[in-house]
Write an enzyme that holds these catalytic residues in place. Structure first.
Site, mmCIF file in Angstrom:
data_model
loop_
_atom_site.group_PDB
_atom_site.id
_atom_site.type_symbol
_atom_site.label_atom_id
_atom_site.label_comp_id
_atom_site.label_asym_id
_atom_site.label_seq_id
_atom_site.Cartn_x
_atom_site.Cartn_y
_atom_site.Cartn_z
ATOM 1 C CG HIS A 369 -0.509 11.886 -2.953
ATOM 2 N ND1 HIS A 369 -1.169 10.707 -3.178
ATOM 3 C CD2 HIS A 369 0.790 11.544 -2.706
ATOM 4 C CE1 HIS A 369 -0.330 9.698 -3.054
ATOM 5 N NE2 HIS A 369 0.863 10.177 -2.777
ATOM 6 C CG ASP A 373 -3.952 6.337 -3.620
ATOM 7 O OD1 ASP A 373 -3.819 7.333 -2.881
ATOM 8 O OD2 ASP A 373 -4.800 5.444 -3.430
#
Length: 406
Positions: A369, A373
């Site tokens: 992450h 995204d």
């Protein structure tokens, strides 16, 4: 003449190896190019061939970590070959380990102590019945061994004490390859912001295509038409649509690639290996199936090289071949994403407003992450799903026979 055999370098970044198994014994006569040992690096297991014929003297034990360039054995090239000796030494018998740390002593199992008792008092019997305890498991403190109410109150139910099964154990040292895998897995969990997103794929279209063309594909190319070619093509398409998933972090920089080197997790005799399909985006269905077969055979036979397992940009892991329904695969660093495939099970789904039974696979994308995204990760997995559910349009250019080179 005494020849010193040194550990060759298996790869540029490897500084030491571990002697996994000696295939010959000290004092054996060996032939030139005969495999004399298996050595583990942190990426692969390799065979060490004899550099000359002669009598061998071992200079390292199994399990020893040896630096690249260090001497591991001597070969007396002037020694005559013993009469009647086989050209290749027999595989030595595995001797029982002598170290107490290598194998734990099996201790005899002691049966639980039972007590000859008289009949418990009525109050004690009621308590023992409530606890589901047999009077023979309680030592009475009353007269003539009678079980009192206090004995029953203090009695503790058996927690399953073994009564005859084996309870031995064995300690073995992890191979260098397995230790490196463990180190990398822990590193991936600790050093990445790993998150997993899931989806499901209706595999009906792929099942229909395979049923229609697998025999012709096999006859034409000598290869099976499996799921991996469809998934590889779907992944390379999705990586081109969402390039952040095909990127990785290097310090404070992001490195993006305009090619798709797909790592494929396979199970080999020495454990998990992840060989790489180079430029998978350029491969046809036949090309993917041929490359996967080649790499799988090399992994099975212990011939995979370090170069063949480094440099991937994305990984596909198929836990479904072992029966896994769902999992959260761990990223293969320094990559930023890995797709987990699972088993195909007939499940009820809604199609055109009606509930139907269809072959469904759950898929999982684990991603870093820090660089990917939610929009990119979910979009990537949706793109994989739509390609697999409509492969003729998205992966075959509208012509299945042409795409399969039939």
């Amino acid at each position: 003449m005494i020849l010193e055999m040194k550990v060759p370098s298996p790869g540029e970044s490897i500084k030491e190896v571990e002697i996994a198994t000696w295939l010959v014994k000290d004092g054996d006569y060996v032939e030139k190019d005969q495999a004399i040992a298996e050595v583990d690096s942190d990426k692969a297991t390799l065979e060490l061939p004899a550099e000359a014929s002669g009598i061998i003297t071992l200079k390292a034990e199994e399990g020893d970590a040896v630096a690249v360039g260090a001497v591991v054995c001597l070969i007396d090239t002037s020694a005559a070959k013993p009469s009647g000796a086989a050209p290749v030494a027999e595989t030595p018998k595995v001797e029982a380990p002598t170290s107490s740390a290598a194998k734990a002593e099996v201790k005899p199992v002691v049966a639980p102590t039972t007590y000859a008792t008289s009949t418990p008092s009525p109050a004690a019997k009621k308590i023992l019945d409530e606890k589901n305890i047999q009077p023979t498991d309680v030592k009475g403190t009353g007269r003539d061994g009678r079980i009192t109410k206090e004995d029953a109150v203090n009695a503790v139910p058996s927690m399953g004490t073994p009564t005859g099964g084996n309870r031995g154990s064995e300690r073995t040292k992890l191979s260098m390859l397995r230790r490196k895998v463990a180190e990398r897995l822990v590193s991936a969990k600790n050093e990445t912001a790993m998150l997993t997103t899931f989806n499901e794929v209706d595999m009906t279209a792929i099942y229909n295509l395979r049923a229609e063309y697998k025999d012709a594909f096999k006859e034409k190319h000598g290869l099976g038409l499996g799921f991996m070619s469809f998934f590889t093509k779907a992944v390379t398409r999705a990586l081109q649509l969402f390039p952040d998933v095909n990127s990785m972090i290097d310090g404070q920089d992001k490195i993006s690639y305009d090619f798709c080197d797909i790592s494929v997790a396979v199970s080999g005799p020495k454990g998990l290996m992840v060989p790489v399909m180079r430029n998978a985006e350029t491969l046809s269905f036949r090309g993917v199936e041929a490359e996967i077969k080649r790499l799988a055979l090399r992994a099975r036979d212990g011939q995979i090289t370090v170069d063949e397992m480094t440099g991937g940009t994305f990984t596909i892991s198929n836990g479904g071949v072992f029966g896994s329904m769902l999992s959260t695969p761990i990223i293969n660093p320094p990559q930023s994403g890995i797709l987990g495939m699972h088993n195909v099970v007939d499940r009820p789904i809604v199609r055109n407003g009606e509930i139907v039974i269809a072959p469904v696979m759950y898929v999982a994308l684990s991603y870093d992450h820090r660089i990917i995204d939610g929009r990119e990760s979910v979009g990537f997995l949706v793109a994989v799903k739509e390609a697999l559910e409509n492969p003729v349009e998205h992966l075959m250019g509208g012509n299945a026979k042409k795409a399969l080179e039939l």
